[in-house]
Write an enzyme that holds these catalytic residues in place. Structure first.
Site, PDB file in Angstrom:
ATOM      1  CG  ASN A 155      -0.641  -3.854   7.995  1.00 35.72           C
ATOM      2  OD1 ASN A 155      -0.165  -4.765   8.678  1.00 35.72           O
ATOM      3  ND2 ASN A 155      -1.774  -3.995   7.344  1.00 35.72           N
ATOM      4  CB  SER A 203       6.843  -2.337  -0.215  1.00 37.15           C
ATOM      5  OG  SER A 203       6.150  -2.166  -1.415  1.00 37.15           O
ATOM      6  CB  CYS A 328      -4.847  -5.821   1.573  1.00 36.92           C
ATOM      7  SG  CYS A 328      -3.270  -5.111   1.186  1.00 36.92           S
TER       8      CYS A 328
HETATM    9  C1  LIG Z   1       3.006  -4.803   6.706  1.00 31.04           C
HETATM   10  C2  LIG Z   1       2.776  -4.957   5.248  1.00 31.04           C
HETATM   11  N1  LIG Z   1       3.245  -6.036   4.615  1.00 31.04           N
HETATM   12  C3  LIG Z   1       3.077  -6.224   3.310  1.00 31.04           C
HETATM   13  C4  LIG Z   1       2.388  -5.320   2.543  1.00 31.04           C
HETATM   14  C5  LIG Z   1       2.212  -5.558   1.077  1.00 31.04           C
HETATM   15  O1  LIG Z   1       3.000  -4.645   0.386  1.00 31.04           O
HETATM   16  P1  LIG Z   1       2.878  -4.457  -1.210  1.00 31.04           P
HETATM   17  O2  LIG Z   1       1.759  -3.498  -1.412  1.00 31.04           O
HETATM   18  O3  LIG Z   1       4.203  -3.902  -1.623  1.00 31.04           O
HETATM   19  O4  LIG Z   1       2.612  -5.778  -1.777  1.00 31.04           O
HETATM   20  C6  LIG Z   1       1.850  -4.179   3.161  1.00 31.04           C
HETATM   21  C7  LIG Z   1       1.021  -3.231   2.376  1.00 31.04           C
HETATM   22  O5  LIG Z   1       0.014  -2.748   2.841  1.00 31.04           O
HETATM   23  C8  LIG Z   1       2.064  -3.987   4.539  1.00 31.04           C
HETATM   24  O6  LIG Z   1       1.589  -2.916   5.154  1.00 31.04           O
END
Ligand SMILES: Cc1ncc(COP(=O)(O)O)c(C=O)c1O
Length: 388
Positions: A155, A203, A328
């Site tokens: 990400n 997601s 995050c």
């Molecule tokens: C690689 C990855 N995994 C998990 C997530 C978490 O996704 P959600 O926002 O749907 O909880 C994200 C969100 O930034 C992500 O980029």
């Protein structure tokens, strides 16, 4: 430099706007078609039909069977369910789990929590591009290994992991393979059978669907425990009244992504390449992540003698939204663990910038960004406490 009257959004990896075509199919389920999928009457049955049609549309995108899609509320929830659910269902077989050092915090933190419950976690390093070595995965698998979890695309830096090779190794070794595909789902082709994937998280809000809908693909036969016990929804794997409007939207978003994937990938690759080529013309600028094995919509740079936060603020003043890392972790003051894992020093990691493009990115947005960025960097370097 003047602020653009129209804002430019370059943070599609954090979240995406909902496509108007998605909103259109959701609206009836926020209105007259409000039924609970567990109700026997016609309101409930209408909702149930919409839910099952959505399941088909989502399954279609990755070559899964309909009964292999479990709807959840977020990729965070899907990843928690994958790790904790598999760990607890298979603890009699073994208690060892393999992840990489650059996983999303929801995988890292789920693993940390499982470690406290007595599970053993191996955290594999990555190379300077953020790539996990399939050979390292093979070597790390032990007799008591029950699960390997390696993300599809990172990400922050966009690096695409060799998950097909990793999946093959896991299948040979009879170990479950989970992949967090939150960033790649709907952008690049995924075939859960060809790639030997046993579990996969995705997601909706990363692919022009609404927030509050997501899924976990669970291959038929995989042993997994639910996290939410309740009324038996989602094949007993997730108790909760189902969020039908969001799921209907998620499914429509999948349909659109599938149909437009090739064209959109070509368009954004062209824009992304233009962006990367020109940003790297700025003195002391560097690309993070792999030069070619990367998501076409992601570009992550670091600039010497610059603090990423200052850069973001300056760009925001001009109406351009970018980010330093994952949404995050960007509220924390620590440097990104992903950038540290690929070998950046803390100061270098602090000078990083993530630009993620998407469905409404236009070439003129890139041109404007390329016009203002060198000026901002020059200005910031003049007042930089880091030296130059
Ligand atoms: C690689 C990855 N995994 C998990 C997530 C978490 O996704 P959600 O926002 O749907 O909880 C994200 C969100 O930034 C992500 O980029």
């Amino acid at each position: 430099m003047t602020r653009k009257s129209k804002k430019i959004y370059f943070d599609y990896a954090a979240t995406t706007p909902v496509d108007p075509r998605v909103i259109k199919v959701m609206l009836p389920y926020l209105g007259k078609k409000f039924g609970n999928t567990m109700s026997i009457h016609s309101f409930g049955q209408d909702a149930k039909i919409a839910l099952e049609k959505s399941r088909e549309q989502v399954a279609d995108l990755i070559g899964a069977k309909v009964n292999e899609i479990i709807f959840t509320s977020s990729a965070t929830e899907s990843n928690n369910l994958a790790l904790k659910g598999v760990a607890f269902a298979n603890k009699n077989k073994g208690k060892h789990i393999i992840i990489s050092q650059i996983e999303h915090p929801c995988i890292i933190e789920s693993s940390n929590w499982l470690e406290k419950q007595g599970f053993k976690i191996t955290r594999l390093p990555v190379d300077k591009y953020g790539l996990v070595s399939p050979l390292d995965v093979k070597k790390a698998i032990r007799k008591d290994t029950i699960l390997v979890s390696i993300m599809h695309a990172n990400n922050e830096i966009g690096t695409i992991e060799p998950i097909e090779k990793i999946g093959k190794i896991c299948r040979q070794k009879k170990v479950y393979f989970h992949t967090d595909a939150a960033q790649s789902f709907g952008k690049i082709p995924i075939d859960v059978n060809k790639m030997n994937i046993d579990l996969l998280a995705a997601s909706s809000h990363k692919m022009y669907g609404p927030k509050g809908a997501a899924c976990l693909f669970v291959r038929e036969g995989v042993k997994i425990e639910p996290l939410l016990h309740g009324g038996g929804q989602e094949m007993g794997l997730r108790g909760s009244t189902v969020n039908v409007p969001a799921i209907v939207g998620f499914a429509r978003a999948c349909e659109i992504c599938e149909k437009e994937m090739e064209k959109e990938s070509r368009r954004l690759t062209k824009l992304g390449n233009k962006l990367i080529k020109n940003v790297l013309k700025i003195e002391n600028s560097h690309l993070n992540g792999h030069p070619t094995k990367r998501l076409f919509n992601n570009a992550n740079f670091w600039f010497s003698f610059i603090e990423g936060e200052s850069l973001i603020i300056q760009l925001d003043l001009l109406g351009i939204a970018v980010s330093t890392g994952s949404a995050c972790s960007s509220m924390k003051l620590e440097p990104s663990s992903v950038l540290l894992a690929i070998g950046l020093k803390p100061q270098e990691a602090h000078g990083s910038l993530r630009i993620s493009l998407g469905r409404w990115t236009k070439e003129k947005d890139i041109d404007y960004f390329l016009k203002v960025l060198p000026k901002i960097i020059k200005k910031l370097r003049e007042i930089s406490p880091y030296g130059k």
